[in-house]
Write a protein that holds these residues in place. Structure first.
Motif, PDB file in Angstrom:
ATOM      1  N   GLY A   8      19.611  17.406  -7.254  1.00 43.90           N
ATOM      2  CA  GLY A   8      20.364  16.807  -8.349  1.00 43.90           C
ATOM      3  C   GLY A   8      21.439  15.909  -7.774  1.00 43.90           C
ATOM      4  N   ILE A   9      21.969  15.064  -8.610  1.00 45.73           N
ATOM      5  CA  ILE A   9      23.020  14.144  -8.187  1.00 45.73           C
ATOM      6  C   ILE A   9      24.216  14.943  -7.681  1.00 45.73           C
ATOM      7  CG2 ILE A   9      24.100  13.971 -10.470  1.00 45.73           C
ATOM      8  CD1 ILE A   9      23.520  11.010  -8.126  1.00 45.73           C
ATOM      9  N   PHE A 103      13.538  22.269  -8.825  1.00 45.85           N
ATOM     10  CA  PHE A 103      14.444  22.268  -9.968  1.00 45.85           C
ATOM     11  C   PHE A 103      15.390  21.076  -9.836  1.00 45.85           C
ATOM     12  CE2 PHE A 103      13.222  26.700  -9.441  1.00 45.85           C
ATOM     13  CZ  PHE A 103      12.805  27.016 -10.720  1.00 45.85           C
ATOM     14  N   LEU A 104      15.472  20.295 -10.898  1.00 46.78           N
ATOM     15  CA  LEU A 104      16.373  19.147 -10.946  1.00 46.78           C
ATOM     16  C   LEU A 104      17.564  19.500 -11.827  1.00 46.78           C
ATOM     17  CD1 LEU A 104      17.107  16.157 -10.439  1.00 46.78           C
ATOM     18  CD2 LEU A 104      15.733  15.606 -12.480  1.00 46.78           C
ATOM     19  N   LEU A 105      18.726  19.614 -11.217  1.00 48.01           N
ATOM     20  CA  LEU A 105      19.942  19.888 -11.978  1.00 48.01           C
ATOM     21  C   LEU A 105      20.426  18.586 -12.591  1.00 48.01           C
ATOM     22  CD1 LEU A 105      21.863  22.319  -9.600  1.00 48.01           C
ATOM     23  CD2 LEU A 105      20.012  22.802 -11.222  1.00 48.01           C
ATOM     24  N   GLN A 106      20.623  18.609 -13.906  1.00 46.48           N
ATOM     25  CA  GLN A 106      21.053  17.409 -14.628  1.00 46.48           C
ATOM     26  C   GLN A 106      22.250  17.722 -15.516  1.00 46.48           C
ATOM     27  OE1 GLN A 106      16.936  16.540 -16.263  1.00 46.48           O
ATOM     28  NE2 GLN A 106      17.620  14.474 -15.717  1.00 46.48           N
ATOM     29  N   CYS A 107      23.153  16.761 -15.587  1.00 43.16           N
ATOM     30  CA  CYS A 107      24.309  16.872 -16.474  1.00 43.16           C
ATOM     31  C   CYS A 107      24.760  15.469 -16.861  1.00 43.16           C
ATOM     32  CB  CYS A 107      25.440  17.655 -15.817  1.00 43.16           C
ATOM     33  SG  CYS A 107      26.025  16.971 -14.271  1.00 43.16           S
ATOM     34  N   TYR A 138      21.432   7.056  -9.804  1.00 46.26           N
ATOM     35  CA  TYR A 138      21.046   8.432 -10.149  1.00 46.26           C
ATOM     36  C   TYR A 138      20.000   8.516 -11.269  1.00 46.26           C
ATOM     37  CZ  TYR A 138      23.494   9.289 -14.570  1.00 46.26           C
ATOM     38  OH  TYR A 138      23.874   9.275 -15.882  1.00 46.26           O
ATOM     39  N   LYS A 139      20.019   7.597 -12.229  1.00 46.24           N
ATOM     40  CA  LYS A 139      19.037   7.674 -13.322  1.00 46.24           C
ATOM     41  C   LYS A 139      17.624   7.445 -12.800  1.00 46.24           C
ATOM     42  CE  LYS A 139      22.196   6.495 -17.038  1.00 46.24           C
ATOM     43  NZ  LYS A 139      22.605   5.532 -18.041  1.00 46.24           N
ATOM     44  N   ASP A 140      17.456   6.484 -11.885  1.00 50.66           N
ATOM     45  CA  ASP A 140      16.141   6.248 -11.280  1.00 50.66           C
ATOM     46  C   ASP A 140      15.692   7.468 -10.473  1.00 50.66           C
ATOM     47  OD1 ASP A 140      15.961   3.694 -12.368  1.00 50.66           O
ATOM     48  OD2 ASP A 140      16.776   2.724 -10.576  1.00 50.66           O
TER      49      ASP A 140
END
Length: 170
Positions: A8-9, A103-107, A138-140
């Protein structure tokens, strides 16, 4: 052995999630904390270079944060049972086949920016140039990870819920 990758970012919660997973007696590897496991490599010279706080977008365009895949495999093989590895290396696509699930952590942007500014564990992301760099790609990155099968985990909620969600999806 079951192996899971958490990415994740910066500021999405990777380190915090790993700490809570360790509290649940899972084995963990934070690739940023293992000396020499990841290094900044100059794209042209292929030489290791030192990262410093406040690098420009130009510097980031000319460097990659590379995780040593063979060393990572060796470190993982020292563990039994379930292991979680977390990080955001530039060569993450080369590592994905090592894991049972990703797992991709997103916020929200405001969440990860606030976390970057307030964190005390290290300085990465505190400088405005680093924040602008993260915001530029980060969106890409997230789209790419989801297209590659990563499981989205919303980290705009209490940490205990995030960790429970990951454990439920094992």
């Amino acid at each position: 052995m079951k192996k899971f990758f958490i990415t994740g970012i910066s500021g999405s919660g990777k380190s915090s999630v790993l700490e809570k997973l360790a509290d649940k007696d899972f084995s963990i590897i934070d690739i940023d904390l293992i000396e020499g496991l990841c290094q900044w490599i100059n794209n042209d010279t292929l030489k290791v270079e030192k990262w410093e706080h406040g690098m420009t977008n130009e510097w980031y365009k000319n460097h990659k944060y590379i995780c040593d895949k063979e060393r990572l495999v060796s470190l993982m093989n020292k563990h039994k049972g379930v292991i979680f590895v977390a990080g955001l290396p530039s060569n993450r696509r080369e590592l994905l086949d090592l894991f049972d699930k990703v797992f991709l952590l997103q916020c929200r942007e405001e969440t990860f920016l606030k976390r970057l500014i307030e964190r005390t564990s290290h300085d990465f992301g505190k400088h405005i140039l680093e924040q602008k760099n993260l915001l530029s790609w980060y969106k890409d990155f997230e789209t790419d990870m989801l297209e590659r099968g990563a499981i989205s985990i919303n980290t705009d909620r209490p940490l205990s819920e995030v960790v429970d969600d990951i454990c439920f999806k094992l």
